[in-house]
Enzyme design. Structure first.
Site, PDB file in Angstrom:
ATOM      1  N   LYS A 199       0.889  -1.167   0.000  1.00 42.93           N
ATOM      2  CA  LYS A 199       0.000   0.000   0.000  1.00 42.93           C
ATOM      3  C   LYS A 199       0.924   1.214   0.000  1.00 42.93           C
ATOM      4  CE  LYS A 199      -3.924   1.870   2.601  1.00 42.93           C
ATOM      5  NZ  LYS A 199      -4.727   2.305   1.455  1.00 42.93           N
TER       6      LYS A 199
HETATM    7  N1  PMP Z   1      -7.982  -1.116  -2.592  1.00 37.37           N
HETATM    8  C1  PMP Z   1      -7.360   0.065  -2.485  1.00 37.37           C
HETATM    9  C2  PMP Z   1      -6.677   0.621  -3.664  1.00 37.37           C
HETATM   10  C3  PMP Z   1      -7.370   0.748  -1.262  1.00 37.37           C
HETATM   11  O1  PMP Z   1      -6.770   1.942  -1.150  1.00 37.37           O
HETATM   12  C4  PMP Z   1      -8.044   0.202  -0.161  1.00 37.37           C
HETATM   13  C5  PMP Z   1      -8.068   0.934   1.150  1.00 37.37           C
HETATM   14  N2  PMP Z   1      -6.967   0.602   1.947  1.00 37.37           N
HETATM   15  C6  PMP Z   1      -8.681  -1.037  -0.323  1.00 37.37           C
HETATM   16  C7  PMP Z   1      -8.630  -1.668  -1.551  1.00 37.37           C
HETATM   17  C8  PMP Z   1      -9.384  -1.702   0.829  1.00 37.37           C
HETATM   18  O2  PMP Z   1      -8.458  -2.192   1.752  1.00 37.37           O
HETATM   19  P1  PMP Z   1      -8.776  -2.271   3.307  1.00 37.37           P
HETATM   20  O3  PMP Z   1     -10.042  -3.027   3.440  1.00 37.37           O
HETATM   21  O4  PMP Z   1      -7.626  -2.982   3.887  1.00 37.37           O
HETATM   22  O5  PMP Z   1      -8.900  -0.879   3.793  1.00 37.37           O
END
Ligand code: PMP
Length: 304
Positions: free
Chosen positions: A158
């Site tokens: 991320k």
């Molecule tokens: N995809 C992207 C590109 C994101 O930025 C996020 C947010 N973190 C998610 C999916 C969802 O991930 P999470 O459930 O871990 O927040």
């Protein structure tokens, strides 16, 4: 965001919100190689609790590892620091943003030898796609921008810079009057939203794209677990956009977006044009889980 009272954890100490600054020659500011998390804490009967703190902290360290950034703190320290920031700012429920970035010692593409910094901030943040979106669903447009390819960007991370792609897609969707963008992968299959994973329901089964091109979302994982526990069959596979048009239900998941129904994609109404019954069931359970009302998922909560 910068001019407010409160405390931010920065490199091991709590500093005043307004003093949590960086130099303009910060490496990450120029080239985008930084990693971060989005985490939420919710009010529960026993006090404020962070949802899946361990998993978010692990993903933060995985992201850093992918980019060979040596984090100068261990996971336990950063997990406790997230709790501390919520406590110090007296937040009942909030969004938490840990960020790891490369310092300003030198500015060539090579960041070798530059200091690695960590900050954690927290602030109140309501429904990311609006309260109406949570109950009635949102309108989504397939983006003209393609999601990252795994050999161009390592999508298990991320990473700060990856969000240029998200911003382009989101800007386009909003400018065209939609609430959010849906991005396809380099082969044209459904990948994810600009900041959300995506699910569809068809004939009582739950489908979501495999992890080849989308983020390994922690809410995605929670929804898959909850669905299995509810006896709903879940399938991770390639999904096409026309498959989405013809789905009975669709929804986004994410820490910020929580569980948000999709009522329309590219001007095609999905299912009944609102929040479908399986979406509602999963969404209701999700909000029970984060609020500490579902004892079987208590291990996902860390009291601050
Ligand atoms: N995809 C992207 C590109 C994101 O930025 C996020 C947010 N973190 C998610 C999916 C969802 O991930 P999470 O459930 O871990 O927040």
């Amino acid at each position: 965001m910068a001019d407010r009272d409160g405390k931010i954890w920065k490199d091991g100490e709590l500093v005043d919100w307004r003093d949590a600054t960086v130099h303009v020659l910060t490496h990450t500011l120029h080239y985008g190689m930084g990693v971060f998390e989005g985490v939420r804490a919710y009010k529960t009967a026993e006090g404020t609790a962070i949802f899946r703190l361990k998993e978010h902290t692990q993903r933060l360290f995985n992201s850093a590892k992918i980019f060979q950034m040596d984090v100068p703190f261990d996971q336990e320290t950063l997990a406790q620091a997230q709790c501390q920031v919520v406590r110090e700012n007296q937040l009942e429920s909030c969004y938490i943003r840990p960020l790891i970035w490369i310092g300003s010692e030198k500015l060539g593409v090579s960041a070798k030898g530059n200091k690695i910094h960590v900050a954690i901030a927290a602030w109140p943040w309501g429904a990311y796609l609006g309260e109406d979106g949570i109950s009635k669903g949102i309108r989504v447009k397939t983006s003209s921008f393609t999601r990252h390819h795994v050999n161009v960007s390592l999508v298990r991370a991320k990473a700060c810079g990856y969000y240029i792609n998200s911003i382009l897609a989101n800007q386009e969707a909003l400018a065209d009057g939609y609430d959010e963008a849906l991005l396809l992968d380099t082969e044209g299959y459904v990948s994810e939203g600009s900041g959300e994973n995506v699910f569809i329901v068809k004939n009582g089964k739950l489908y979501t794209p495999d992890l080849a091109s989308c983020l390994d979302g922690i809410t995605r994982d929670a929804v898959l677990t909850m669905a299995r526990d509810l006896g709903i069959e879940v399938i991770e596979k390639r999904i096409t956009r026309d498959e989405m048009y013809c789905a009975d239900e669709a929804f986004f998941t994410g820490t910020a977006a929580e569980v948000t129904p999709i009522r329309e994609l590219d001007r095609r109404v999905i299912g009944n044009g609102g929040r479908g019954p399986i979406t509602e069931k999963l969404q209701t359970l999700f909000f029970d889980v984060v609020a500490g009302r579902a004892p079987q998922y208590k291990h996902w909560l860390t009291l601050v």
